[in-house]
Design an enzyme around this catalytic site. Structure first.
Site, short mmCIF file in Angstrom:
data_model
loop_
_atom_site.label_atom_id
_atom_site.label_comp_id
_atom_site.label_asym_id
_atom_site.label_seq_id
_atom_site.Cartn_x
_atom_site.Cartn_y
_atom_site.Cartn_z
N GLU A 188 0.96 -1.24 0.11
CA GLU A 188 0.08 -0.13 -0.02
C GLU A 188 0.89 1.29 0.01
O GLU A 188 1.65 1.56 0.87
CB GLU A 188 -0.73 0.18 1.28
N HIS A 189 0.56 2.08 -1.02
CA HIS A 189 1.46 3.38 -1.12
C HIS A 189 2.92 3.43 -1.19
O HIS A 189 3.31 4.39 -1.14
CB HIS A 189 0.88 4.28 0.16
N ASP A 243 4.41 2.27 -4.04
CA ASP A 243 4.78 2.62 -5.23
C ASP A 243 5.18 3.89 -5.68
O ASP A 243 5.82 4.12 -6.47
CB ASP A 243 3.51 2.27 -6.41
N GLY A 263 -14.74 6.50 -4.82
CA GLY A 263 -14.21 6.46 -3.33
C GLY A 263 -14.01 5.08 -2.89
O GLY A 263 -14.01 5.15 -1.29
N ASP A 304 -1.72 1.90 -10.09
CA ASP A 304 -2.98 2.05 -10.86
C ASP A 304 -3.04 1.95 -12.22
O ASP A 304 -3.87 1.12 -12.70
CB ASP A 304 -3.67 3.00 -10.14
#
Length: 238
Positions: free
Chosen positions: A59-60, A62, A157, A208
């Site tokens: 998570e986060h 990249d 969202g 993404d």
């Protein structure tokens, strides 16, 4: 290597959605066609689509260039597009929720991040296509009016990357209708859509876009960066 592959052109809807999803997908494309024809009085020249994703590991990270393990999902964004008019006319099949917006055709125009609009993601993709061509010394076509109808099923969202789905599908549609998609690889699109999405004022690390462009049914992908590249990890049913 997936990143070096050209952008595929698909003729059979089953190749994307499978036999079990083909019927519902066919109706969805028919509805999008009807909405496009009703608004613009002509048929789309091209359809492009890109899926959302789930992330399994990483998570986060990249943002810092570390590898991640996402997987593309069935929910996606479809863009129907044709040349016409003298503006970028961007509409949505759910027009009550997402009102139509018009932009000029100048690729150098700034995205107004102070006035958030769902259509800003299309404009970011439009800018990204021209910026990529310029960066590679590829002759860009003269800007023309584009008529666009979009429909997405990636929940907003929800952490499933609806923003990447619209930017990637829009970039593919723009490149195809302008006749330059043959100059692009999957890696190219993954890279420049990551940069392009930042025009709307968000931070994007590249996971993404990479999985949206290079994802495959039934497999997770180890996505690595600098340069972007993927390798598959098949998930088995219990």
């Amino acid at each position: 290597m997936a990143a070096a592959l050209p952008i595929p052109e698909v003729k059979e809807i089953e190749a994307i959605y499978g036999l079990e999803g083909a019927l519902a997908a066919t109706q969805r494309y028919r509805n999008l066609f009807a909405a496009f024809k009703s608004k613009y009085g002509q048929s789309p020249e091209v359809y492009a689509r890109a899926p959302g994703r789930v992330n399994l590991i990483g998570e986060h990270i990249d943002y810092e260039g570390y590898g991640v393990l996402p997987m593309a999902i069935n929910q996606d964004t479809i863009v129907a597009i044709a040349r016409g008019g003298d503006k970028l006319s961007v509409a949505n099949a759910e027009d009550a929720k997402y009102p139509a917006v018009e932009f000029g055709t100048d690729p150098a125009q700034a995205v107004d991040v102070g006035k958030h609009s769902w259509a800003n993601y299309f404009l970011a993709a439009y800018k990204g296509v021209f910026e990529f061509l310029q960066s590679k010394g590829i002759a860009a076509p003269a800007p023309v009016g584009l008529q666009v109808m979009i429909h997405g099923t990636v929940p907003l969202g929800s952490g499933l990357s609806s923003s990447a789905a619209i930017v990637c599908s829009s970039a593919l549609a723009i490149a195809a209708v302008l006749g330059v998609v043959g100059s692009l690889t999957k890696g190219d699109v993954s890279e420049f859509t990551c940069t392009a999405e930042r025009h709307v004022g968000v931070t994007s690390g590249g996971m993404d876009q990479a999985i949206s462009v290079m994802g495959m049914p039934g497999v997770a992908m180890l996505v690595e960066f600098n340069p972007v590249r993927v390798s598959t990890t098949r998930l088995f049913q219990a």
